[in-house]
Design a protein around this motif. Structure first.
Motif, PDB file in Angstrom:
ATOM      1  N   ILE A  58       0.838  -1.205   0.000  1.00  0.00           N
ATOM      2  CA  ILE A  58       0.000   0.000   0.000  1.00  0.00           C
ATOM      3  C   ILE A  58       0.873   1.255   0.000  1.00  0.00           C
ATOM      4  CG2 ILE A  58      -1.666   1.339   1.337  1.00  0.00           C
ATOM      5  CD1 ILE A  58      -2.912  -1.040   0.005  1.00  0.00           C
ATOM      6  N   GLY A  59       1.993   1.192   0.721  1.00  0.00           N
ATOM      7  CA  GLY A  59       2.904   2.332   0.763  1.00  0.00           C
ATOM      8  C   GLY A  59       3.507   2.639  -0.606  1.00  0.00           C
ATOM      9  N   ILE A  60       3.843   1.591  -1.355  1.00  0.00           N
ATOM     10  CA  ILE A  60       4.390   1.782  -2.700  1.00  0.00           C
ATOM     11  C   ILE A  60       3.341   2.410  -3.612  1.00  0.00           C
ATOM     12  CG2 ILE A  60       5.260   0.584  -4.747  1.00  0.00           C
ATOM     13  CD1 ILE A  60       6.539  -1.468  -2.830  1.00  0.00           C
ATOM     14  N   VAL A  61       2.094   1.928  -3.505  1.00  0.00           N
ATOM     15  CA  VAL A  61       1.006   2.514  -4.292  1.00  0.00           C
ATOM     16  C   VAL A  61       0.833   3.986  -3.913  1.00  0.00           C
ATOM     17  CG1 VAL A  61      -1.477   2.445  -4.773  1.00  0.00           C
ATOM     18  CG2 VAL A  61      -0.185   0.310  -4.578  1.00  0.00           C
ATOM     19  N   GLY A  62       0.872   4.263  -2.598  1.00  0.00           N
ATOM     20  CA  GLY A  62       0.732   5.639  -2.133  1.00  0.00           C
ATOM     21  C   GLY A  62       1.859   6.532  -2.635  1.00  0.00           C
ATOM     22  N   ALA A  63       3.090   5.997  -2.679  1.00  0.00           N
ATOM     23  CA  ALA A  63       4.222   6.774  -3.190  1.00  0.00           C
ATOM     24  C   ALA A  63       4.052   7.056  -4.683  1.00  0.00           C
ATOM     25  CB  ALA A  63       5.527   6.037  -2.928  1.00  0.00           C
ATOM     26  N   SER A  64       3.436   6.122  -5.397  1.00  0.00           N
ATOM     27  CA  SER A  64       3.148   6.350  -6.821  1.00  0.00           C
ATOM     28  C   SER A  64       2.135   7.481  -6.992  1.00  0.00           C
ATOM     29  CB  SER A  64       2.609   5.060  -7.457  1.00  0.00           C
ATOM     30  OG  SER A  64       3.542   4.004  -7.335  1.00  0.00           O
ATOM     31  N   PHE A  65       1.115   7.492  -6.116  1.00  0.00           N
ATOM     32  CA  PHE A  65       0.148   8.592  -6.151  1.00  0.00           C
ATOM     33  C   PHE A  65       0.830   9.912  -5.782  1.00  0.00           C
ATOM     34  CE2 PHE A  65      -3.435   5.401  -5.131  1.00  0.00           C
ATOM     35  CZ  PHE A  65      -3.645   5.172  -6.484  1.00  0.00           C
ATOM     36  N   LEU A  66       1.768   9.851  -4.835  1.00  0.00           N
ATOM     37  CA  LEU A  66       2.518  11.043  -4.446  1.00  0.00           C
ATOM     38  C   LEU A  66       3.319  11.580  -5.637  1.00  0.00           C
ATOM     39  CD1 LEU A  66       3.579  13.008  -2.255  1.00  0.00           C
ATOM     40  CD2 LEU A  66       5.385  11.339  -1.771  1.00  0.00           C
ATOM     41  N   THR A  67       3.891  10.673  -6.417  1.00  0.00           N
ATOM     42  CA  THR A  67       4.637  11.080  -7.609  1.00  0.00           C
ATOM     43  C   THR A  67       3.725  11.812  -8.594  1.00  0.00           C
ATOM     44  OG1 THR A  67       6.134   9.189  -7.362  1.00  0.00           O
ATOM     45  CG2 THR A  67       6.068  10.264  -9.515  1.00  0.00           C
ATOM     46  N   LYS A  68       2.534  11.253  -8.816  1.00  0.00           N
ATOM     47  CA  LYS A  68       1.567  11.924  -9.702  1.00  0.00           C
ATOM     48  C   LYS A  68       1.151  13.272  -9.122  1.00  0.00           C
ATOM     49  CE  LYS A  68      -0.209  10.655 -12.876  1.00  0.00           C
ATOM     50  NZ  LYS A  68       0.091  10.854 -14.312  1.00  0.00           N
ATOM     51  N   LEU A  69       1.023  13.328  -7.808  1.00  0.00           N
ATOM     52  CA  LEU A  69       0.655  14.580  -7.144  1.00  0.00           C
ATOM     53  C   LEU A  69       1.683  15.670  -7.433  1.00  0.00           C
ATOM     54  CD1 LEU A  69      -0.864  16.325  -5.022  1.00  0.00           C
ATOM     55  CD2 LEU A  69       0.453  15.151  -3.260  1.00  0.00           C
ATOM     56  N   VAL A  70       2.958  15.325  -7.265  1.00  0.00           N
ATOM     57  CA  VAL A  70       4.022  16.302  -7.491  1.00  0.00           C
ATOM     58  C   VAL A  70       4.105  16.683  -8.968  1.00  0.00           C
ATOM     59  CG1 VAL A  70       6.523  16.661  -7.408  1.00  0.00           C
ATOM     60  CG2 VAL A  70       5.353  15.585  -5.470  1.00  0.00           C
ATOM     61  N   GLN A  71       3.910  15.707  -9.846  1.00  0.00           N
ATOM     62  CA  GLN A  71       3.968  15.988 -11.287  1.00  0.00           C
ATOM     63  C   GLN A  71       2.871  16.958 -11.728  1.00  0.00           C
ATOM     64  OE1 GLN A  71       3.763  12.051 -12.998  1.00  0.00           O
ATOM     65  NE2 GLN A  71       5.987  11.731 -12.867  1.00  0.00           N
ATOM     66  N   THR A  72       1.745  16.949 -11.016  1.00  0.00           N
ATOM     67  CA  THR A  72       0.634  17.840 -11.385  1.00  0.00           C
ATOM     68  C   THR A  72       0.662  19.169 -10.629  1.00  0.00           C
ATOM     69  OG1 THR A  72      -0.773  16.680  -9.773  1.00  0.00           O
ATOM     70  CG2 THR A  72      -0.912  15.968 -12.079  1.00  0.00           C
ATOM     71  N   GLY A  73       1.659  19.350  -9.758  1.00  0.00           N
ATOM     72  CA  GLY A  73       1.785  20.637  -9.065  1.00  0.00           C
ATOM     73  C   GLY A  73       1.806  20.550  -7.560  1.00  0.00           C
ATOM     74  N   GLY A  74       1.724  19.371  -7.009  1.00  0.00           N
ATOM     75  CA  GLY A  74       1.786  19.225  -5.564  1.00  0.00           C
ATOM     76  C   GLY A  74       3.129  19.692  -5.017  1.00  0.00           C
ATOM     77  N   GLY A  75       3.107  20.369  -3.887  1.00  0.00           N
ATOM     78  CA  GLY A  75       4.318  20.918  -3.300  1.00  0.00           C
ATOM     79  C   GLY A  75       4.453  22.413  -3.542  1.00  0.00           C
ATOM     80  N   LYS A  76       3.656  22.936  -4.484  1.00  0.00           N
ATOM     81  CA  LYS A  76       3.627  24.364  -4.747  1.00  0.00           C
ATOM     82  C   LYS A  76       2.432  24.987  -4.032  1.00  0.00           C
ATOM     83  CE  LYS A  76       5.641  23.719  -9.355  1.00  0.00           C
ATOM     84  NZ  LYS A  76       5.456  23.915 -10.821  1.00  0.00           N
ATOM     85  N   HIS A  77       2.473  26.280  -3.829  1.00  0.00           N
ATOM     86  CA  HIS A  77       1.350  26.970  -3.193  1.00  0.00           C
ATOM     87  C   HIS A  77       0.137  26.912  -4.117  1.00  0.00           C
ATOM     88  CE1 HIS A  77       3.457  28.617   0.301  1.00  0.00           C
ATOM     89  NE2 HIS A  77       4.496  28.762  -0.503  1.00  0.00           N
ATOM     90  N   ILE A  78      -0.989  26.492  -3.565  1.00  0.00           N
ATOM     91  CA  ILE A  78      -2.182  26.266  -4.384  1.00  0.00           C
ATOM     92  C   ILE A  78      -2.671  27.560  -5.041  1.00  0.00           C
ATOM     93  CG2 ILE A  78      -3.869  26.633  -2.532  1.00  0.00           C
ATOM     94  CD1 ILE A  78      -5.344  24.126  -3.710  1.00  0.00           C
TER      95      ILE A  78
END
Length: 221
Positions: A58-78
């Motif tokens: 589940i953690g690996i799946v979650g890290a994959s979602f985290l990768t997609k999150l960052v690729q779409t702008g996660g980590g920047k001010h909304i």
């Protein structure tokens, strides 16, 4: 450079990815080592091992979602993201949080099952307490997942403004979040302390007791 430009220049996405995947790498190493040694023992693989492996997956799946999150702008001010970019950020953030909740719950249950396997069956009260704790952990984490997945109906109304739906009020979401956070903190503390309490009463040298107590408590934290 003005304040807004400075704000929009900040990007913690790479740091989020680095920390997330480093933790996954450490988890893979730890779980692989655990399974290797446990498979060579007389009792072999047990239910607590299955739960910790499931948590890692589940953690690996979650890290994959985290990768997609960052690729779409996660980590920047909304406030600095275009409107069309905010919606995928909300979607991947939700999915990553669900995986995080499920993974943590599985680890806690694994710790309790491991302690149950080690203690003397005659210690009925402790066994009953551990089963109650497993029930509390399971129920609280299922509730958290349901809150995430049912906060809007249909769910994609949460991130897609073109979808008409109904969502929980922010007050309901905040209240449920605080209650679940309190339960989480309590179960974290109990799951971290119980291995120390149990191992101190086992017949083994002090160095082994300290090492086992540290490793089990670290697994929860």
């Amino acid at each position: 450079m003005d304040a807004s430009a400075t704000l929009c220049a900040e990007d913690r996405g790479p740091l989020m990815l680095a920390v997330g995947w480093i933790l996954i790498a450490l988890g893979i190493l730890t779980v692989a080592t655990r399974i290797y040694f446990r498979s060579n023992l007389r009792h072999g693989i047990n239910w607590d091992d299955h739960f910790v492996v499931a948590s890692l997956i589940i953690g690996i799946v979650g890290a994959s979602f985290l990768t997609k999150l960052v690729q779409t702008g996660g980590g920047k001010h909304i406030l600095c993201l275009p409107a069309g970019q905010i919606y995928p950020v909300l979607k991947w953030s939700l999915l990553a949080q669900v995986c995080n909740v499920v993974g943590i719950g599985l680890v806690k249950i694994s710790v309790c099952l491991c302690v149950l396997r080690l203690i003397d069956r005659a210690r009925r009260r402790l066994s009953q307490f551990l089963w109650v704790l497993i029930g509390i952990v399971a129920v609280s984490h299922v509730i958290q997942v349901l809150i995430f997945l049912l906060q809007c109906r249909p769910l994609n109304a949460l991130w897609n403004p073109k979808v008409k739906g109904t969502c929980f009020s922010m007050q309901v979401a905040y209240t449920a979040g605080y209650v679940n956070y309190g339960v989480d903190v309590l179960t974290d503390i109990v799951c971290a302390i119980i291995p120390i309490f149990v191992f101190q009463r086992l017949q083994m040298n002090t160095r082994t007791k300290v090492a086992l107590s540290f490793l089990m408590s670290l697994g929860v934290l």
